[in-house]
Each structure stands twice: as structure tokens, then as C-alpha cells.
Write a protein that holds these residues in place. Sequence first.
Motif, PDB file in Angstrom:
ATOM      1  N   THR A  98     -68.370  64.195  51.921  1.00  0.00           N
ATOM      2  CA  THR A  98     -68.814  62.807  52.079  1.00  0.00           C
ATOM      3  C   THR A  98     -68.248  62.163  53.342  1.00  0.00           C
ATOM      4  O   THR A  98     -68.817  61.176  53.836  1.00  0.00           O
ATOM      5  CB  THR A  98     -68.391  61.978  50.858  1.00  0.00           C
ATOM      6  OG1 THR A  98     -66.968  62.109  50.646  1.00  0.00           O
ATOM      7  CG2 THR A  98     -69.121  62.446  49.615  1.00  0.00           C
ATOM      8  N   THR A  99     -67.169  62.701  53.883  1.00  0.00           N
ATOM      9  CA  THR A  99     -66.589  62.130  55.106  1.00  0.00           C
ATOM     10  C   THR A  99     -67.473  62.372  56.325  1.00  0.00           C
ATOM     11  O   THR A  99     -67.615  61.492  57.194  1.00  0.00           O
ATOM     12  CB  THR A  99     -65.189  62.719  55.360  1.00  0.00           C
ATOM     13  OG1 THR A  99     -64.337  62.387  54.262  1.00  0.00           O
ATOM     14  CG2 THR A  99     -64.588  62.187  56.648  1.00  0.00           C
ATOM     15  N   VAL A 100     -68.092  63.545  56.415  1.00  0.00           N
ATOM     16  CA  VAL A 100     -68.871  63.882  57.616  1.00  0.00           C
ATOM     17  C   VAL A 100     -70.312  63.390  57.543  1.00  0.00           C
ATOM     18  O   VAL A 100     -70.969  63.247  58.586  1.00  0.00           O
ATOM     19  CB  VAL A 100     -68.863  65.410  57.850  1.00  0.00           C
ATOM     20  CG1 VAL A 100     -67.447  65.919  57.999  1.00  0.00           C
ATOM     21  CG2 VAL A 100     -69.568  66.154  56.713  1.00  0.00           C
ATOM     22  N   LEU A 101     -70.819  63.124  56.358  1.00  0.00           N
ATOM     23  CA  LEU A 101     -72.232  62.750  56.233  1.00  0.00           C
ATOM     24  C   LEU A 101     -72.600  61.479  56.996  1.00  0.00           C
ATOM     25  O   LEU A 101     -73.667  61.424  57.626  1.00  0.00           O
ATOM     26  CB  LEU A 101     -72.611  62.622  54.753  1.00  0.00           C
ATOM     27  CG  LEU A 101     -72.702  63.934  53.966  1.00  0.00           C
ATOM     28  CD1 LEU A 101     -73.061  63.662  52.509  1.00  0.00           C
ATOM     29  CD2 LEU A 101     -73.735  64.859  54.604  1.00  0.00           C
ATOM     30  N   PRO A 102     -71.777  60.413  56.981  1.00  0.00           N
ATOM     31  CA  PRO A 102     -72.158  59.211  57.751  1.00  0.00           C
ATOM     32  C   PRO A 102     -72.320  59.478  59.251  1.00  0.00           C
ATOM     33  O   PRO A 102     -73.195  58.880  59.899  1.00  0.00           O
ATOM     34  CB  PRO A 102     -71.000  58.249  57.477  1.00  0.00           C
ATOM     35  CG  PRO A 102     -70.433  58.691  56.173  1.00  0.00           C
ATOM     36  CD  PRO A 102     -70.570  60.167  56.174  1.00  0.00           C
ATOM     37  N   PHE A 103     -71.512  60.361  59.800  1.00  0.00           N
ATOM     38  CA  PHE A 103     -71.606  60.655  61.235  1.00  0.00           C
ATOM     39  C   PHE A 103     -72.902  61.394  61.567  1.00  0.00           C
ATOM     40  O   PHE A 103     -73.555  61.096  62.578  1.00  0.00           O
ATOM     41  CB  PHE A 103     -70.386  61.463  61.680  1.00  0.00           C
ATOM     42  CG  PHE A 103     -69.089  60.725  61.530  1.00  0.00           C
ATOM     43  CD1 PHE A 103     -68.653  59.873  62.531  1.00  0.00           C
ATOM     44  CD2 PHE A 103     -68.317  60.867  60.382  1.00  0.00           C
ATOM     45  CE1 PHE A 103     -67.454  59.190  62.402  1.00  0.00           C
ATOM     46  CE2 PHE A 103     -67.120  60.179  60.257  1.00  0.00           C
ATOM     47  CZ  PHE A 103     -66.695  59.333  61.266  1.00  0.00           C
ATOM     48  N   TYR A 104     -73.272  62.339  60.735  1.00  0.00           N
ATOM     49  CA  TYR A 104     -74.543  63.021  60.941  1.00  0.00           C
ATOM     50  C   TYR A 104     -75.714  62.051  60.782  1.00  0.00           C
ATOM     51  O   TYR A 104     -76.708  62.120  61.519  1.00  0.00           O
ATOM     52  CB  TYR A 104     -74.693  64.176  59.957  1.00  0.00           C
ATOM     53  CG  TYR A 104     -73.903  65.408  60.334  1.00  0.00           C
ATOM     54  CD1 TYR A 104     -74.411  66.327  61.249  1.00  0.00           C
ATOM     55  CD2 TYR A 104     -72.659  65.661  59.780  1.00  0.00           C
ATOM     56  CE1 TYR A 104     -73.694  67.454  61.591  1.00  0.00           C
ATOM     57  CE2 TYR A 104     -71.936  66.783  60.117  1.00  0.00           C
ATOM     58  CZ  TYR A 104     -72.458  67.681  61.027  1.00  0.00           C
ATOM     59  OH  TYR A 104     -71.741  68.795  61.381  1.00  0.00           O
ATOM     60  N   THR A 105     -75.605  61.156  59.822  1.00  0.00           N
ATOM     61  CA  THR A 105     -76.673  60.181  59.600  1.00  0.00           C
ATOM     62  C   THR A 105     -76.864  59.296  60.823  1.00  0.00           C
ATOM     63  O   THR A 105     -78.001  59.035  61.247  1.00  0.00           O
ATOM     64  CB  THR A 105     -76.345  59.316  58.362  1.00  0.00           C
ATOM     65  OG1 THR A 105     -76.179  60.161  57.226  1.00  0.00           O
ATOM     66  CG2 THR A 105     -77.464  58.322  58.096  1.00  0.00           C
ATOM     67  N   LEU A 106     -75.776  58.832  61.408  1.00  0.00           N
ATOM     68  CA  LEU A 106     -75.870  57.986  62.597  1.00  0.00           C
ATOM     69  C   LEU A 106     -76.478  58.749  63.781  1.00  0.00           C
ATOM     70  O   LEU A 106     -77.304  58.205  64.530  1.00  0.00           O
ATOM     71  CB  LEU A 106     -74.492  57.452  62.975  1.00  0.00           C
ATOM     72  CG  LEU A 106     -73.902  56.382  62.046  1.00  0.00           C
ATOM     73  CD1 LEU A 106     -72.472  56.058  62.458  1.00  0.00           C
ATOM     74  CD2 LEU A 106     -74.756  55.127  62.044  1.00  0.00           C
TER      75      LEU A 106
END
Length: 238
Positions: A98-106
Motif C-alpha cells: 500500500t505504500t508504493v501504490l499512491p506513487f504509481y497512481t500519480l
Amino acid sequence: MAFSQPLSSSSLTMMNRSIVANSSVTASLSLNKSRVCVDSLKIQFQNRWSFIGGSRLAFLPSVSTNSSSFVHKKPSCVRASWLATSQIASSVFAVGTTTVLPFYTLMVVAPKAEITKKCMESSIPYVVLGLLYAYLLYLSWTPDTLKYMFSSKYLLPELSGIAKMFSSEMTLASAWIHLLVIDLFAARQVFNDGLENKIETRHSVSLCLLFCPVGIVSHVVTKALTNSSTSNTNNQCK
């Protein structure tokens, strides 16, 4: 339990037949918090004759126990330790993902936004994931870890040794965090290179999430095709 009793010849004739009395008894005994179930109790009356001791009347109890009825209590400390280890591995696995998912989304949804550029310049996700990885590495380390990593006679890794090393959930969780860090770093490199050279990177960044080598190859191919198309366009303009 057996006892001897003299019997007359007529009694011996009558006792030549084996009389079997079956009685079903179910009992539950509690001893050291374990249960033993006695399913059936068979008592056999048998006449045994010998010239020395005379006639012997024997009671032969037969107790049948079901192996599934025995409940062996495992040490609570071992079970608690295993549960704690499994829970830690599962928790860190979920936190890392869950930590890396926001960065990929952006990077995929808003690649040109200022917030995306600032987030991708930050080193916070790598520090957090690095600490998680170090923690799992500490918990999963055993005296046999180095032996599994360099199991060949030339001190090189072998597939069988690596397979044994990754048989632990804690080791698998640490390897997953390791992959997340590398994939996110590669995705950031692809993203920054795309911004610098004005190349589409959303598809390559998406592939880096789970198939990092494929994502890198996709970016290289995309960059080559874009540069070739740009060169052809410039030549036509001239």
C-alpha cells in the motif's frame, strides 16, 4: 486380571466354549488437558487348562482407542511465536504494497502534475521500505541463511538453496519488500526520463509495478520509436 479356580470335568465341558460379552462404554478422561476416549470395552471369558495349575478363567479386557480422539497439546510458546511471525510477515507485506501504490497512481494518472513531480523527487518511500526490509531481514536471518545463499562448492548461489531459504514466510515478505523498492526506483527513473525527453511513460511505469524488466524494455522501445518518429518529422520539415 486373571485367577485360577479348580473346576469339575462337567464344568470344563461347559466352559470349552468362549463366551464373549461386549459392552460399549464411552468415557472421557481428562489428564493434563488431553482427552482420551474409550470407545468400547470388550471382556472375554476364556477357559485355559493346564496340568499344573488346573483350569484358569481369564478376564481379557480389550480397549479400543481412536487415534483421532487424542488431542496433543502443543507448547503454547511455539504456537504463539509462529502466529506472531506470520502476522508480522503479513502486516509488513500489506504495508509495503500500500505504500508504493499512491506513487504509481500519480505517475500514471497525473504524470505532469506538480504534486507528482514533488512526490517522485522525495526519498521518503525508499527510507520507509528500506527500514521495513532491514527489520524483516533481521527477523528472517538464521545461521543457515549464508549456507543457503552460497550452497555450491564455488560459493555461488544455487536454485535448491534459494528455494530452501524462501520456504519461510518472513523471508518471502522481505523479498517482496526488496522487489517493491527496486521496482519503484526503476519506475521513477523511467518517469523522469520520460519527462525530460517528452516520452510517454504511463504504460512502462504500469509494467514496472509487477514486471519491472518488461517495463524497462518497454520504455527503451518506446523511447527509440519516439526518437525515430521525431527524426523523420524533422527531416520532412527540412
